[in-house]
Design a protein around this motif. Structure first.
Motif, PDB file in Angstrom:
ATOM      1  N   PRO A  75       0.807  -1.219   0.000  1.00 19.09           N
ATOM      2  CA  PRO A  75       0.000   0.000   0.000  1.00 19.09           C
ATOM      3  C   PRO A  75       0.845   1.276   0.000  1.00 19.09           C
ATOM      4  O   PRO A  75       0.355   2.328  -0.378  1.00 19.09           O
ATOM      5  CB  PRO A  75      -0.822  -0.098   1.289  1.00 19.09           C
ATOM      6  CG  PRO A  75      -0.151  -1.109   2.131  1.00 19.09           C
ATOM      7  CD  PRO A  75       0.699  -1.972   1.260  1.00 19.09           C
ATOM      8  N   GLY A 103       4.479  -3.100  -7.079  1.00 19.65           N
ATOM      9  CA  GLY A 103       3.327  -2.228  -7.218  1.00 19.65           C
ATOM     10  C   GLY A 103       3.051  -1.478  -5.933  1.00 19.65           C
ATOM     11  O   GLY A 103       3.156  -2.042  -4.850  1.00 19.65           O
ATOM     12  N   ASP A 104       2.733  -0.206  -6.056  1.00 16.25           N
ATOM     13  CA  ASP A 104       2.359   0.603  -4.899  1.00 16.25           C
ATOM     14  C   ASP A 104       0.918   1.060  -5.098  1.00 16.25           C
ATOM     15  O   ASP A 104       0.609   1.798  -6.025  1.00 16.25           O
ATOM     16  CB  ASP A 104       3.292   1.817  -4.787  1.00 16.25           C
ATOM     17  CG  ASP A 104       3.006   2.647  -3.547  1.00 16.25           C
ATOM     18  OD1 ASP A 104       1.825   2.916  -3.256  1.00 16.25           O
ATOM     19  OD2 ASP A 104       3.974   3.039  -2.873  1.00 16.25           O
ATOM     20  N   ASP A 106      -0.851   2.827  -3.102  1.00 12.88           N
ATOM     21  CA  ASP A 106      -1.136   4.104  -2.460  1.00 12.88           C
ATOM     22  C   ASP A 106      -2.392   4.006  -1.585  1.00 12.88           C
ATOM     23  O   ASP A 106      -3.204   4.929  -1.547  1.00 12.88           O
ATOM     24  CB  ASP A 106      -1.294   5.194  -3.519  1.00 12.88           C
ATOM     25  CG  ASP A 106      -0.958   6.561  -2.956  1.00 12.88           C
ATOM     26  OD1 ASP A 106      -0.234   6.621  -1.955  1.00 12.88           O
ATOM     27  OD2 ASP A 106      -1.451   7.560  -3.515  1.00 12.88           O
ATOM     28  N   ARG A 111      -6.846   1.179  -7.229  1.00 13.84           N
ATOM     29  CA  ARG A 111      -5.510   1.207  -7.815  1.00 13.84           C
ATOM     30  C   ARG A 111      -4.850  -0.155  -7.686  1.00 13.84           C
ATOM     31  O   ARG A 111      -4.184  -0.626  -8.607  1.00 13.84           O
ATOM     32  CB  ARG A 111      -4.645   2.250  -7.101  1.00 13.84           C
ATOM     33  CG  ARG A 111      -4.283   3.451  -7.957  1.00 13.84           C
ATOM     34  CD  ARG A 111      -3.587   4.503  -7.125  1.00 13.84           C
ATOM     35  NE  ARG A 111      -2.147   4.309  -7.071  1.00 13.84           N
ATOM     36  CZ  ARG A 111      -1.295   4.781  -7.982  1.00 13.84           C
ATOM     37  NH1 ARG A 111      -1.754   5.459  -9.017  1.00 13.84           N
ATOM     38  NH2 ARG A 111      -0.014   4.583  -7.877  1.00 13.84           N
ATOM     39  N   ARG A 114      -6.254  -2.486 -10.278  1.00 14.11           N
ATOM     40  CA  ARG A 114      -5.720  -2.123 -11.594  1.00 14.11           C
ATOM     41  C   ARG A 114      -4.300  -2.652 -11.764  1.00 14.11           C
ATOM     42  O   ARG A 114      -3.955  -3.229 -12.803  1.00 14.11           O
ATOM     43  CB  ARG A 114      -5.706  -0.598 -11.757  1.00 14.11           C
ATOM     44  CG  ARG A 114      -6.972  -0.007 -12.355  1.00 14.11           C
ATOM     45  CD  ARG A 114      -6.728   1.467 -12.696  1.00 14.11           C
ATOM     46  NE  ARG A 114      -5.384   1.682 -13.168  1.00 14.11           N
ATOM     47  CZ  ARG A 114      -4.500   2.511 -12.610  1.00 14.11           C
ATOM     48  NH1 ARG A 114      -4.831   3.227 -11.541  1.00 14.11           N
ATOM     49  NH2 ARG A 114      -3.279   2.627 -13.102  1.00 14.11           N
ATOM     50  N   LEU A 115      -3.488  -2.438 -10.758  1.00 11.78           N
ATOM     51  CA  LEU A 115      -2.116  -2.941 -10.792  1.00 11.78           C
ATOM     52  C   LEU A 115      -2.101  -4.447 -11.002  1.00 11.78           C
ATOM     53  O   LEU A 115      -1.385  -4.969 -11.860  1.00 11.78           O
ATOM     54  CB  LEU A 115      -1.411  -2.629  -9.464  1.00 11.78           C
ATOM     55  CG  LEU A 115      -0.775  -1.262  -9.335  1.00 11.78           C
ATOM     56  CD1 LEU A 115      -0.361  -1.001  -7.891  1.00 11.78           C
ATOM     57  CD2 LEU A 115       0.436  -1.181 -10.253  1.00 11.78           C
TER      58      LEU A 115
END
Lengths: 361, 361
Positions: A75, A103-104, A106, A111, A114-115
């Motif tokens: 995250p 992957g971050d 955030d 998100r 999606r990643l």
DNA sequence: GTGAAAGCGCTAACAC
DNA sequence: GTGTTAGCGCTTTCAC
């Protein structure tokens, strides 16, 4: 600024031509050398390095279905809890011959999804650390791919959990022993399993020790958020705080200092994760865990699942313990009373699950 | 433990069949929807999501030559200098539609080369942060791939450099102003451009201010290494130290405290990178830089090179400045004399390149 | 022990 | 606008 056409990388058939063999032989020279005459292997390899040939793993993946990649999604890379975990996981993966996507999310579930979608066809498996995605989506993902969870307790999936319960129990016991009769838990991200676990651990421990428990929410696991909730905390008529993580604790420490509240004389603070080590002032008492260990274990679990082509649902608990430093002391006579109490007996030595650390300064 | 065959992901032709169109149409529905009737796109997309179709980027890469991936390689993820940089770079890449591979070379040039080789065919470009590889290999790599360097000054390649010179100058000037006549530079990894830059900046600034300069090497940019060189520093007859990074400074601070040397009364310490913020005690005076900015810029440079299919050699300098906190004070009467000097005028306010920070505690 | 050829999932001419 | 088809670089049967 120049516009350059980069010379295209040599392919397996360039090497084949140069070595006077077939593409199949070149392929085998790299993936199954034992099938070839030693001499042939040497010949092929020689020309390959001469031409600067490097196998195209994406092409290999297309025909084998094995990408040789995994992905780790967190995250917030910048949260110091994750880098050691990341490093350990990446090292373990590399050792097993895998490359890793990072992957971050955030802290954003969408998100994150999606990643994951972008990566899913390029990897053999995922490590989701402190995933913020709903269970449903995680389970869906696990139908196509190996998934290992960190700090997320989804039954049926392999997961490594940093079990803060022991540490939190020790923390509350420590406060009780110091004479505190009340405390506040400063919570973190609602979607976080760790937060839920910590909250409930504090809650039961408070009951056990007959302490009054308040609760306040930090909008973000950060220094600033910790500082922001200071006034709320001060208004609360409690003598101690346990925070979701060390950053919130650090922010709170700063906020308290600004308001003239002396820690630990007037107020005790305990963090979680122990990522700041002894570098805060006063050195932070914190619930400690080996987060690198979590990364390594998750990677190893994933690797072994991939290599044995199986799916386990191991639930792996990692111990935590309380590291007592200088932000906890006997309760003041009345909450936040600025009493002239100087004693600081650190009497917790010997209590199980408690470790007394020398501050580094 | 169960052995499960994961259902194979649907391919473009599964979708084609379901939607009653050709594979080309499905392909276009995703990569060039403007070529299709809106109705067709909707139909195809509908069946695609129904089947759980996700494009196989590796396969796409094989036919287009565009992988949609980049790689970031760092010497040590766990060094807090890198996570913000990583995060910013990953965010920028993601925004441009790229996924990112992460590599940790563990400060080892050969490991770095191995990582690069494993990734080179799966990515369109590299960000090498504080690369430890020899120039020759970096240039070779740049012949096949776009490369952007961070903190490595290789002419001909795009690079973003955190220009510590200004900050170091300010640091030495600050010490001079406080009456220090001697200092030691505690150096970091020999292969590090940053270290070379810092070393030489300290050196010329020392000449400028007519200060005696010693030098000692920390075997690793870490707390422990910083603590280890404490005795060497104490034996050196200097009154201040500038360290390669904040960790070494933090270790030194700890070592000095253990030996009864009071900072900043007896000895002044200045770190670099300012990654510990004000969390050390005393709060560390440090040369500060926006390392996240470096990551973002590097990613943007790479993206624009990729998208415009060009190769620039922009040399991008990022400013640094000195953040004065509590580890610097007027020089003691004699070096490490334990003099009873209490004054702490912090007179540097107004000096260019110097910023006075309030400690957070 | 080595080669020929089919095919992994997708895109890009080129037809229609 | 949409379909057909030839590859992208590699592995892998199946022959030899």
């Amino acid at each position: 600024m120049r516009t350059i056409k980069m010379n295209p990388s040599p392919t397996i058939s360039d090497v084949a031509k140069a070595a006077g063999v077939s593409t199949a032989t070149v392929s085998r020279a790299f993936s199954r050398p034992e099938m070839l005459r030693e001499e042939t292997v040497i010949q092929v390899r020689f020309h390959a390095t001469r031409l600067g040939y490097l196998p195209n793993l994406a092409a290999r993946a297309l025909s084998t279905g094995r990408q040789g990649n995994i992905a780790i999604v967190v995250p917030d890379i910048a949260n110091p809890f994750f880098p050691p975990l990341l490093k350990a996981a990446q090292t373990a993966a590399d050792l097993a011959g895998y490359s890793v996507f990072l992957g971050d999310s955030d802290e954003d579930p969408e998100r994150e999804q999606r990643l994951v979608n972008k990566l899913v066809m390029q990897v053999e498996g995922f490590i989701l650390a402190s995933s913020r995605m709903p269970n449903k989506q995680i389970l869906e993902l696990s139908e196509r791919q190996s998934v290992v969870l960190i700090n997320r307790d989804t039954p049926g999936l392999p997961r490594v959990l940093i079990d803060t319960v022991a540490g939190i129990n020790a923390a509350v016991a420590h406060l009780a022993e110091l004479g505190h009769r009340s405390l506040v838990y400063i919570s973190g991200p609602a979607a976080s399993w760790s937060d839920q676990q910590r909250r409930s651990a504090v809650s039961s421990a408070a009951v056990l020790h007959k302490m009054k428990l308040e609760s306040v929410h930090a909008r973000h696991p950060s220094f600033d958020a910790g500082r922001e909730i200071t006034s709320a905390v001060i208004g609360m008529d409690v003598t101690a705080a346990i925070t979701f993580d060390d950053f919130v604790a650090h922010g709170l420490l700063a906020g308290l200092a600004e308001q003239g509240v002396v820690v630990p004389r007037d107020f005790s603070v305990i963090g979680c994760d122990d990522v700041l080590g002894a570098s805060t002032y006063p050195a932070l008492t914190s619930v400690s865990a080996r987060c690198d260990e979590a990364g390594r274990m998750a990677a190893d679990l994933l690797m072994s699942n991939l290599q044995m082509d199986k799916r386990d649902d191991t639930r792996c608990l990692l111990e935590t313990w309380l590291v007592v430093r200088d932000t906890t002391a006997p309760a003041p006579d009345s909450s936040l009373s600025r009493a002239k109490k100087k004693a600081h007996p650190k009497s917790a030595i010997g209590t199980p699950g408690v470790m007394r650390m020398r501050s580094t300064v």
